[in-house]
Design a protein around this motif. Structure first.
Motif, PDB file in Angstrom:
ATOM      1  N   LEU A   1       0.807  -1.224   0.000  1.00  0.00           N
ATOM      2  CA  LEU A   1       0.000   0.000   0.000  1.00  0.00           C
ATOM      3  C   LEU A   1       0.841   1.276   0.000  1.00  0.00           C
ATOM      4  O   LEU A   1       0.370   2.331  -0.424  1.00  0.00           O
ATOM      5  CB  LEU A   1      -0.955   0.028   1.202  1.00  0.00           C
ATOM      6  CG  LEU A   1      -1.996  -1.083   1.261  1.00  0.00           C
ATOM      7  CD1 LEU A   1      -3.031  -0.778   2.329  1.00  0.00           C
ATOM      8  CD2 LEU A   1      -2.664  -1.299  -0.082  1.00  0.00           C
ATOM      9  N   SER A   2       2.091   1.175   0.483  1.00  0.00           N
ATOM     10  CA  SER A   2       2.913   2.385   0.509  1.00  0.00           C
ATOM     11  C   SER A   2       3.246   2.839  -0.922  1.00  0.00           C
ATOM     12  O   SER A   2       3.643   3.984  -1.132  1.00  0.00           O
ATOM     13  CB  SER A   2       4.197   2.143   1.304  1.00  0.00           C
ATOM     14  OG  SER A   2       4.980   1.171   0.650  1.00  0.00           O
ATOM     15  N   GLN A   3       3.082   1.932  -1.892  1.00  0.00           N
ATOM     16  CA  GLN A   3       3.371   2.285  -3.291  1.00  0.00           C
ATOM     17  C   GLN A   3       2.224   3.044  -3.946  1.00  0.00           C
ATOM     18  O   GLN A   3       2.382   3.560  -5.044  1.00  0.00           O
ATOM     19  CB  GLN A   3       3.610   1.004  -4.117  1.00  0.00           C
ATOM     20  CG  GLN A   3       4.654   0.082  -3.560  1.00  0.00           C
ATOM     21  CD  GLN A   3       6.048   0.642  -3.762  1.00  0.00           C
ATOM     22  OE1 GLN A   3       6.361   1.141  -4.841  1.00  0.00           O
ATOM     23  NE2 GLN A   3       6.853   0.602  -2.714  1.00  0.00           N
ATOM     24  N   LEU A   4       1.067   3.047  -3.275  1.00  0.00           N
ATOM     25  CA  LEU A   4      -0.100   3.657  -3.917  1.00  0.00           C
ATOM     26  C   LEU A   4      -0.126   5.162  -3.678  1.00  0.00           C
ATOM     27  O   LEU A   4       0.015   5.615  -2.549  1.00  0.00           O
ATOM     28  CB  LEU A   4      -1.400   3.040  -3.373  1.00  0.00           C
ATOM     29  CG  LEU A   4      -1.631   1.567  -3.702  1.00  0.00           C
ATOM     30  CD1 LEU A   4      -2.969   1.100  -3.159  1.00  0.00           C
ATOM     31  CD2 LEU A   4      -1.567   1.328  -5.202  1.00  0.00           C
ATOM     32  N   SER A   5      -0.321   5.919  -4.760  1.00  0.00           N
ATOM     33  CA  SER A   5      -0.419   7.376  -4.616  1.00  0.00           C
ATOM     34  C   SER A   5      -1.861   7.749  -4.300  1.00  0.00           C
ATOM     35  O   SER A   5      -2.760   6.915  -4.354  1.00  0.00           O
ATOM     36  CB  SER A   5       0.025   8.048  -5.905  1.00  0.00           C
ATOM     37  OG  SER A   5      -0.921   7.770  -6.913  1.00  0.00           O
ATOM     38  N   ARG A   6      -2.060   9.015  -3.991  1.00  0.00           N
ATOM     39  CA  ARG A   6      -3.390   9.521  -3.645  1.00  0.00           C
ATOM     40  C   ARG A   6      -4.436   9.148  -4.697  1.00  0.00           C
ATOM     41  O   ARG A   6      -5.546   8.738  -4.385  1.00  0.00           O
ATOM     42  CB  ARG A   6      -3.308  11.046  -3.537  1.00  0.00           C
ATOM     43  CG  ARG A   6      -4.217  11.655  -2.504  1.00  0.00           C
ATOM     44  CD  ARG A   6      -4.184  13.172  -2.620  1.00  0.00           C
ATOM     45  NE  ARG A   6      -5.295  13.652  -3.422  1.00  0.00           N
ATOM     46  CZ  ARG A   6      -6.519  13.841  -2.955  1.00  0.00           C
ATOM     47  NH1 ARG A   6      -6.782  13.620  -1.699  1.00  0.00           N
ATOM     48  NH2 ARG A   6      -7.480  14.249  -3.738  1.00  0.00           N
ATOM     49  N   THR A   7      -4.042   9.252  -5.969  1.00  0.00           N
ATOM     50  CA  THR A   7      -5.017   8.999  -7.030  1.00  0.00           C
ATOM     51  C   THR A   7      -5.339   7.515  -7.183  1.00  0.00           C
ATOM     52  O   THR A   7      -6.332   7.160  -7.815  1.00  0.00           O
ATOM     53  CB  THR A   7      -4.491   9.515  -8.384  1.00  0.00           C
ATOM     54  OG1 THR A   7      -3.183   8.983  -8.579  1.00  0.00           O
ATOM     55  CG2 THR A   7      -4.420  11.024  -8.396  1.00  0.00           C
ATOM     56  N   GLN A   8      -4.492   6.643  -6.607  1.00  0.00           N
ATOM     57  CA  GLN A   8      -4.770   5.215  -6.733  1.00  0.00           C
ATOM     58  C   GLN A   8      -5.589   4.680  -5.567  1.00  0.00           C
ATOM     59  O   GLN A   8      -5.993   3.521  -5.567  1.00  0.00           O
ATOM     60  CB  GLN A   8      -3.438   4.440  -6.825  1.00  0.00           C
ATOM     61  CG  GLN A   8      -2.699   4.723  -8.118  1.00  0.00           C
ATOM     62  CD  GLN A   8      -1.293   4.165  -8.093  1.00  0.00           C
ATOM     63  OE1 GLN A   8      -0.512   4.443  -7.180  1.00  0.00           O
ATOM     64  NE2 GLN A   8      -0.969   3.358  -9.085  1.00  0.00           N
ATOM     65  N   VAL A   9      -5.805   5.525  -4.561  1.00  0.00           N
ATOM     66  CA  VAL A   9      -6.539   5.083  -3.381  1.00  0.00           C
ATOM     67  C   VAL A   9      -7.970   4.637  -3.711  1.00  0.00           C
ATOM     68  O   VAL A   9      -8.405   3.578  -3.256  1.00  0.00           O
ATOM     69  CB  VAL A   9      -6.536   6.195  -2.301  1.00  0.00           C
ATOM     70  CG1 VAL A   9      -7.509   5.873  -1.180  1.00  0.00           C
ATOM     71  CG2 VAL A   9      -5.132   6.381  -1.745  1.00  0.00           C
ATOM     72  N   PRO A  10      -8.740   5.400  -4.533  1.00  0.00           N
ATOM     73  CA  PRO A  10     -10.119   4.963  -4.810  1.00  0.00           C
ATOM     74  C   PRO A  10     -10.199   3.553  -5.385  1.00  0.00           C
ATOM     75  O   PRO A  10     -11.028   2.760  -4.952  1.00  0.00           O
ATOM     76  CB  PRO A  10     -10.617   6.005  -5.819  1.00  0.00           C
ATOM     77  CG  PRO A  10      -9.844   7.220  -5.514  1.00  0.00           C
ATOM     78  CD  PRO A  10      -8.476   6.731  -5.119  1.00  0.00           C
TER      79      PRO A  10
END
Ligand SMILES: Nc1ncnc2c1ncn2[C@@H]1O[C@H](COP(=O)(O)OP(=O)(O)OP(=O)(O)O)[C@@H](O)[C@H]1O
Ligand SMILES: [Mg+2]
Lengths: 223, 323
Positions: free
Chosen positions: A65-74
């Motif tokens: 999850l640390s690889q996910l950026s703000r835009t990938q959260v949804p």
């Protein structure tokens, strides 16, 4: 399905979670328990990316999850069905529209969407309430609507934070049976709950949290 | 047991949509839903639209007036621009001869000769001073040549050169160039233009702020909904859409209201301005917003509102995060 590696979360001076290690396998169902303030909600929030860990690694569905950026959260959240203690239904939406919300944001068309919503409402036994406002339903019914919303998108993982908090023992048992049904068709389930009486009668492993420290069958020795 | 063949899972579903089609359908849905939402609180919306409309009307009507006043300036430019007064003792024949000589110059478009008697007669009828003038024994007015230079000769240098040359003629007493008030008109127009642009800039800022604030309040009142949508995985684009549409609708209605106000204002001012223009023998009249003007009004209003909404929505949505 969910893996915590040395995960800590602190709020200022408060250590809500300390070096937590555990691994929930795909298709497993487990309970998360502990005293109030033990860090149960914090652990679930880290999985939902409502919070980021202070240190350590959270892996969900093979994704760090640390690889996910703000835009990938949804997109990450759409893979998970979340059930809240206070159901979080929208009172100015009908029951149907509440349940349809996860489908609407995924761009389902009307036809597919209503088919799935009816199936989900049918599963929680509330198909006849689809036109009502959630505000006129009992708390048990509201909780089940919340569950219908969590499963309507056929997620691989269901998280529930105190799903039986407001319910009497009979309703609580019924809600737990629903989760077991989803688990039987292969959905991974993690339920945070105080309700030791209920949990101990069910054949699922229990993760204990105490002052942010993990113990129980899933806990792996910290380094 | 008879083995019934199960249809493949997808057979019961509709055909998968293309991404473009899906986006179009989603936009249509949001447009309709945000349109319906407008009529849930029509009065509050109407007040917002009126505020926006007034903010748009002011600079738009000033720009309209300005652009037409410039037309007026151009029209007047083509009128006679020089009056050449002849010496008192110049005879009729001398005056007519001079007028032909001047007309022969390549930089002159037209010359009108007005004899001293004609000048007096027209002054008598126009001034209402017939009695006083009638008691005079001598005609105090000189004969006059009204000179219109060619368009190409209407630069300030060419005009002053021409003036110099005319003054040197023996029959010429005085040369009056009617440029001064034209210069003034142009200066006034240039100044008003700057005032209008500054005003337009400020009021555009006002539109951004009003729309931004309206959208901020809307987001605030739908906070719970936004939180839940974020938790079930709604993207920022999905969350932003209804508020952008709300901004767009506000711009649209503001433009419509502003258009009505401007056209009413134009028809209110038309009559007195027409009379003013006619008193200068000008065919000029105040026109309303044409097609181009109306479309520009619409486009400006909608894009300003959309910009205001998108500035506010981006900032505001980031502030709402599930805890
Ligand atoms: N946003 C926050 N800011 C500061 N402290 C926080 C925040 N969220 C949680 N905490 C603290 O972290 C600790 C763990 O909180 P958490 O909500 O995970 O407990 P919990 O096990 O879910 O308790 P409960 O059973 O009462 O829901 C608590 O001491 C809480 O006060
Ligand atoms: Mg909690």
């Amino acid at each position: 399905m969910i893996e915590f590696q040395q995960v800590s979360k602190s709020y200022h001076d408060k250590h809500a979670l300390v070096s937590a290690n555990f691994h929930l396998q795909r298709g497993d169902m487990a309970f998360l328990t502990g005293h109030s303030g033990a860090g149960k909600s914090t652990l679930l929030k880290l999985i939902m990316l409502m919070e980021r860990p202070t240190s350590g690694k959270v892996i969900v569905d093979r994704q760090d999850l640390s690889q996910l950026s703000r835009t990938q959260v949804p997109a990450h959240r759409r893979k998970i069905g979340l059930v809240f203690q206070n159901h979080q239904l929208l009172l100015d939406y009908s029951v149907f529209d509440n349940v349809a919300l996860p489908l609407k944001i995924s761009g389902y068309n009307e036809r597919d969407s209503s088919r799935r919503v009816r199936a989900a409402l049918d599963k929680v036994g509330l198909l006849d309430k689809e036109k009502l406002s959630p505000s006129v339903l009992s708390s048990g019914e509201q909780q089940r609507i919340g569950i219908a919303r969590a499963i309507v998108n056929k997620p691989k993982l269901i998280l529930a934070d105190e799903p039986t908090g407001n319910l009497d023992p009979a309703l609580s048992a019924e809600v737990m049976r629903l989760f077991q049904q989803f688990n039987q068709v292969g959905v991974s389930v993690l339920i945070a709950s105080h309700d030791l009486n209920l949990i101990q009668r069910l054949p699922h492993p229990v993760i204990q949290l105490n002052q942010g420290q993990l113990s129980g069958p899933f806990a792996m020795a910290g380094h | 047991m008879a083995a019934t063949k199960h249809p493949p899972h997808n057979a019961s579903r509709t055909k998968p949509e293309s991404a473009g089609k899906r986006l179009l359908r989603e936009h249509k849905e949001v447009a309709v839903r945000s349109w319906r939402r407008l009529w849930l609180s029509p009065l509050a919306n109407l007040l917002t639209w009126l505020t926006l409309a007034i903010a748009i009307t002011l600079p738009a009507s000033l720009l309209l007036l300005l652009s037409q006043a410039q037309h007026l300036g151009q029209q007047l430019n083509q009128e006679h621009q020089m009056s050449v007064f002849l010496v008192p003792h110049a005879t009729l024949e001398q005056g007519q001869l001079l007028s032909q000589e001047i007309l022969a110059r390549p930089d002159i478009a037209n010359v009108t000769y007005i004899s001293a008697a004609q000048a007096l007669a027209s002054f008598k009828t126009n001034s209402g001073l017939a009695d006083i003038l009638g008691s005079l024994t001598d005609n105090p007015l000189p004969a006059t040549l009204l000179i219109a230079p060619e368009n190409t000769a209407q630069t300030p240098q060419a005009m002053s050169q021409l003036t110099q040359q005319l003054r040197q003629l023996t029959l010429v007493d005085q040369v009056l160039v009617n440029m001064a008030w034209l210069d003034r008109l142009h200066a006034i127009l240039a100044a008003s233009q700057r005032v209008t642009y500054s005003l337009a800039f400020l009021l555009a800022l006002g539109v951004l702020l009003v729309v931004g604030n309206t959208v901020r309040l809307q987001i605030e009142s739908r906070k719970q909904e936004i939180l839940v949508i974020k938790l079930v995985g709604g993207t920022d684009a999905y969350l932003r859409r209804p508020f952008l549409y709300a901004g767009f609708w506000a711009g649209l209605f503001a433009a419509l209201l502003a258009w009505i106000i401007i056209q009413l204002g134009v028809s209110y001012l038309h009559e007195p301005l027409l009379q003013l223009a006619q008193s200068y023998q000008s065919p000029w009249q105040l026109q309303g917003l044409g097609w181009v003007g109306s479309l520009m009004l619409l486009a400006t209003s909608c894009s300003l509102s959309l910009l205001g909404a998108s500035l506010a929505v981006g900032r505001q949505l980031r502030l709402i995060e599930p805890q």
